[in-house]
Write a protein that holds these residues in place. Structure first.
Motif, PDB file in Angstrom:
ATOM      1  N   VAL A 126      34.518   2.096  51.748  1.00  0.00           N
ATOM      2  CA  VAL A 126      35.165   2.555  50.744  1.00  0.00           C
ATOM      3  C   VAL A 126      36.724   2.720  51.124  1.00  0.00           C
ATOM      4  O   VAL A 126      37.606   2.485  50.237  1.00  0.00           O
ATOM      5  CB  VAL A 126      34.685   3.925  50.203  1.00  0.00           C
ATOM      6  CG1 VAL A 126      35.397   4.585  49.026  1.00  0.00           C
ATOM      7  CG2 VAL A 126      33.050   3.800  49.817  1.00  0.00           C
ATOM      8  N   HIS A 127      37.207   3.367  52.061  1.00  0.00           N
ATOM      9  CA  HIS A 127      38.478   3.536  52.652  1.00  0.00           C
ATOM     10  C   HIS A 127      39.163   2.352  52.647  1.00  0.00           C
ATOM     11  O   HIS A 127      40.420   2.269  52.359  1.00  0.00           O
ATOM     12  CB  HIS A 127      38.622   4.275  53.935  1.00  0.00           C
ATOM     13  CG  HIS A 127      39.956   4.630  54.302  1.00  0.00           C
ATOM     14  ND1 HIS A 127      40.611   5.571  53.798  1.00  0.00           N
ATOM     15  CD2 HIS A 127      40.633   4.309  55.459  1.00  0.00           C
ATOM     16  CE1 HIS A 127      41.712   5.946  54.295  1.00  0.00           C
ATOM     17  NE2 HIS A 127      41.955   4.933  55.462  1.00  0.00           N
ATOM     18  N   LYS A 128      38.609   1.247  53.122  1.00  0.00           N
ATOM     19  CA  LYS A 128      39.159   0.048  53.208  1.00  0.00           C
ATOM     20  C   LYS A 128      39.507  -0.657  51.947  1.00  0.00           C
ATOM     21  O   LYS A 128      41.045  -1.131  51.633  1.00  0.00           O
ATOM     22  CB  LYS A 128      38.334  -1.161  53.988  1.00  0.00           C
ATOM     23  CG  LYS A 128      38.201  -0.937  55.390  1.00  0.00           C
ATOM     24  CD  LYS A 128      37.107  -1.799  55.816  1.00  0.00           C
ATOM     25  CE  LYS A 128      36.980  -1.677  57.294  1.00  0.00           C
ATOM     26  NZ  LYS A 128      35.983  -2.722  58.096  1.00  0.00           N
ATOM     27  N   LEU A 188      44.069  -1.325  47.993  1.00  0.00           N
ATOM     28  CA  LEU A 188      44.758  -0.978  46.744  1.00  0.00           C
ATOM     29  C   LEU A 188      46.349  -0.188  46.932  1.00  0.00           C
ATOM     30  O   LEU A 188      47.065  -0.634  46.027  1.00  0.00           O
ATOM     31  CB  LEU A 188      44.145  -0.178  45.738  1.00  0.00           C
ATOM     32  CG  LEU A 188      42.544  -0.918  45.426  1.00  0.00           C
ATOM     33  CD1 LEU A 188      41.654  -0.071  44.736  1.00  0.00           C
ATOM     34  CD2 LEU A 188      42.827  -2.078  44.507  1.00  0.00           C
ATOM     35  N   LEU A 189      46.132   0.625  47.728  1.00  0.00           N
ATOM     36  CA  LEU A 189      47.525   1.187  48.005  1.00  0.00           C
ATOM     37  C   LEU A 189      48.504   0.329  48.558  1.00  0.00           C
ATOM     38  O   LEU A 189      49.618   0.440  47.952  1.00  0.00           O
ATOM     39  CB  LEU A 189      47.339   2.352  48.976  1.00  0.00           C
ATOM     40  CG  LEU A 189      46.398   3.522  48.503  1.00  0.00           C
ATOM     41  CD1 LEU A 189      46.037   4.589  49.714  1.00  0.00           C
ATOM     42  CD2 LEU A 189      47.526   4.543  47.396  1.00  0.00           C
ATOM     43  N   GLU A 190      48.243  -0.393  49.426  1.00  0.00           N
ATOM     44  CA  GLU A 190      49.079  -1.365  50.013  1.00  0.00           C
ATOM     45  C   GLU A 190      49.776  -2.542  48.994  1.00  0.00           C
ATOM     46  O   GLU A 190      50.989  -2.945  48.737  1.00  0.00           O
ATOM     47  CB  GLU A 190      48.685  -2.166  51.296  1.00  0.00           C
ATOM     48  CG  GLU A 190      48.471  -1.060  52.359  1.00  0.00           C
ATOM     49  CD  GLU A 190      47.604  -1.980  53.593  1.00  0.00           C
ATOM     50  OE1 GLU A 190      47.038  -3.136  53.553  1.00  0.00           O
ATOM     51  OE2 GLU A 190      47.119  -1.188  54.503  1.00  0.00           O
ATOM     52  N   LYS A 191      48.755  -2.572  48.155  1.00  0.00           N
ATOM     53  CA  LYS A 191      49.072  -3.641  47.091  1.00  0.00           C
ATOM     54  C   LYS A 191      49.853  -3.169  45.859  1.00  0.00           C
ATOM     55  O   LYS A 191      50.991  -3.834  45.652  1.00  0.00           O
ATOM     56  CB  LYS A 191      47.916  -4.446  46.612  1.00  0.00           C
ATOM     57  CG  LYS A 191      47.974  -5.467  45.420  1.00  0.00           C
ATOM     58  CD  LYS A 191      46.931  -6.073  44.713  1.00  0.00           C
ATOM     59  CE  LYS A 191      47.203  -7.036  43.981  1.00  0.00           C
ATOM     60  NZ  LYS A 191      46.118  -7.446  43.081  1.00  0.00           N
ATOM     61  N   ASN A 192      49.450  -2.100  45.537  1.00  0.00           N
ATOM     62  CA  ASN A 192      50.191  -1.546  44.267  1.00  0.00           C
ATOM     63  C   ASN A 192      51.278  -0.441  44.590  1.00  0.00           C
ATOM     64  O   ASN A 192      51.762   0.146  43.811  1.00  0.00           O
ATOM     65  CB  ASN A 192      49.274  -0.874  43.599  1.00  0.00           C
ATOM     66  CG  ASN A 192      48.130  -1.945  42.965  1.00  0.00           C
ATOM     67  OD1 ASN A 192      48.415  -3.102  42.717  1.00  0.00           O
ATOM     68  ND2 ASN A 192      46.864  -1.823  43.091  1.00  0.00           N
TER      69      ASN A 192
END
Length: 497
Positions: free
Chosen positions: A474-476, A481-485
């Motif tokens: 789940v953390h991956k 999503l954090l790195e992308k957005n």
């Protein structure tokens, strides 16, 4: 008074029942009673509430009666010595009352078979959840155990949901009486059972012969494929089902382990949105597959072939009566664990199985469990059940078509309350089957999604490692999503309660 016989699909679960492989299902509910102030929900109140609702399903007062030598499917009969206090029990966790202790307690309860001489259910009120993340101190849980021969997990979920209200009412137990009448069930005499058994088995054998004749070409292709897989197994040790073999395909012991967590639904919805058309169901399959892949890789037991899952789906039509019994389908789903995680794998799962939960999906409806058993004579089905945990049994090879099982349960999107206590979250715990010794359950309630797993302690002696693999999967997703957005975290993705 009426005669009710267990149908073929339900009888199969009864015939599969053994000490090392009990075939009950369980539901687990967590409650926050902090809003009650200094008061709390008492065991006697829960007992009264359950007593008021017993008529919601006749099986709560009925037991099974086996036929002589299993010549036919069992019958239902009312338990004339029904004792509610045998079925509703009260437990408390020792201090500090943390998630680990709770999971151990649930695993022990799930390991124990039901008493088949009584109605096939038990309900436990578990207090003392004082140190569980996401649960305020003094939280409690309900654990319902009911035999798969009486109902499937989707029926059990519907019945448990009916115990709740959308508003907090601490006096709910005082006006929850349900006046529903059911005909008294009485089993036939031994002589009648023998006569009915001979007649029913003759009819089933005739229908089976007609079915074999009308599907000869299809069965021929299946037999040819099975012969080729048997040959490969003799040479390479490969599973007959063609699924890569893992430690979870071993024969079962009588001990279970349980663990899992609850995660933000918004995170999983954002993950699914990365692939147009994909749903959270696809995302959850990818996450469960990654947790299992990571666990096996850590043990240097991951093979080259991608892992497969057996997906259980509720195929009861909308509006169908909740008490039909078992009405589920299973299908094999490739989890594409050989592809990059998280997005490439999600794309592949959606591309190969776009209609995961649709009851109109031909792949699902053609593999309804009932169709596998309805024409088998009872003695043959009983023999298949007795030998299911044997190393070379037919049943075990069929069930090993998946490296793990995955089921999805959908609860309310609005908060639910039991005697004023707010439901925090819920999950289900399915039985294990020889050949498929790891089961994931995903559950939707309000803004949270539960992902829990159950396995055999001899196959998964380190359940905390599998839990860590699940949290990391789940953390991956969150990190991707954090790195992308370049957005802020959506809340912690590793909550235990």
């Amino acid at each position: 008074m009426a005669i009710y016989q267990v149908d073929s699909e339900d009888a199969n679960f009864l015939f599969l029942e053994k000490t090392e492989s009990p075939t009950h299902i369980s539901l687990l509910y967590l409650y926050d009673q902090s809003a009650l102030g200094g008061d709390f929900v008492r065991f006697t109140q829960i007992r009264q509430h359950i007593a008021n609702r017993l008529n919601s399903a006749p099986v709560f007062r009925q037991k099974i009666r086996q036929t002589p030598g299993n010549i036919d499917f069992p019958y239902w009969e009312n338990d004339q010595r029904f004792d509610l206090d045998f079925h509703i029990r009260h437990l408390g966790l020792p201090k500090p009352g943390d998630w680990r202790q709770f999971c151990i307690q649930i695993a022990r309860l799930h390991s124990r078979p039901l008493d088949l001489s009584r109605p096939l259910w038990e309900l436990y009120v578990i207090e003392g959840l004082d140190n569980v993340e996401g649960c305020p101190a003094n939280s409690f849980a309900l654990y319902l155990k009911v035999h798969h021969g009486a109902m499937d997990e989707f029926t059990a979920l519907e019945l448990m949901q009916s115990l709740h209200l959308y508003t907090a009412d601490p006096q709910q137990h005082e006006h929850s009486q349900q006046k529903v009448a059911h005909l008294v069930a009485k089993a036939p005499s031994t002589t009648q059972m023998l006569a009915f058994g001979l007649l029913n088995n003759t009819l089933r054998s005739s229908r089976l012969a007609l079915q074999l004749a009308s599907n000869w070409s299809t069965l021929g292709r299946i037999a040819t494929g099975l012969a080729l897989r048997l040959a490969r197994r003799a040479i390479d040790g490969e599973s007959v089902s063609g699924t890569p073999s893992t430690r979870f395909a071993a024969p079962l012991s009588s001990s279970r382990v349980f663990d899992g967590g609850f995660y933000p639904r918004a995170l999983l919805e954002k993950y699914a949105a990365e692939v147009p058309g994909a749903t959270v169901s696809h995302a959850l399959l990818a996450i469960c597959g990654e947790a299992m892949r990571s666990y096996l890789q850590g043990l240097n037991e991951l093979g080259a072939e991608p892992l497969q899952a057996m997906l259980a789906v509720n195929v009861r039509n909308a509006g169908a009566h909740a008490l039909i019994g078992n009405n589920i389908a299973v299908t094999q789903v490739a989890m594409h664990t050989d592809l990059d995680y998280p997005v490439s794998r999600l794309q592949a799962i959606f591309a190969t199985h776009p209609e995961l939960q649709s009851i109109e999906n031909e792949e699902l409806t053609s593999f309804r469990l009932r169709s596998l058993y309805e024409n088998l004579p009872a003695p043959l089905m009983a023999w298949l059940g007795r030998t299911a945990n044997s190393k070379n049994s037919v049943t075990r090879e069929v069930l090993s078509a998946g490296n793990c099982g995955v089921s999805e349960m959908t609860g309310s999107e609005k908060p639910l309350y039991l005697m004023g206590a707010r439901l925090i979250g819920f999950t289900g715990i399915p039985p294990l089957f020889s050949g498929c010794g790891l089961m994931f359950t995903t559950s939707f309630y309000c803004d949270r999604v539960g992902i829990t797993f159950v396995s055999d302690s001899s196959m998964l002696p380190d359940s905390r490692v599998m839990r860590r693999c699940l949290d990391e999967a789940v953390h991956k997703v969150e990190q991707y999503l954090l790195e992308k957005n370049h957005s802020k975290p959506l809340r912690s993705a590793s909550r235990r309660g």
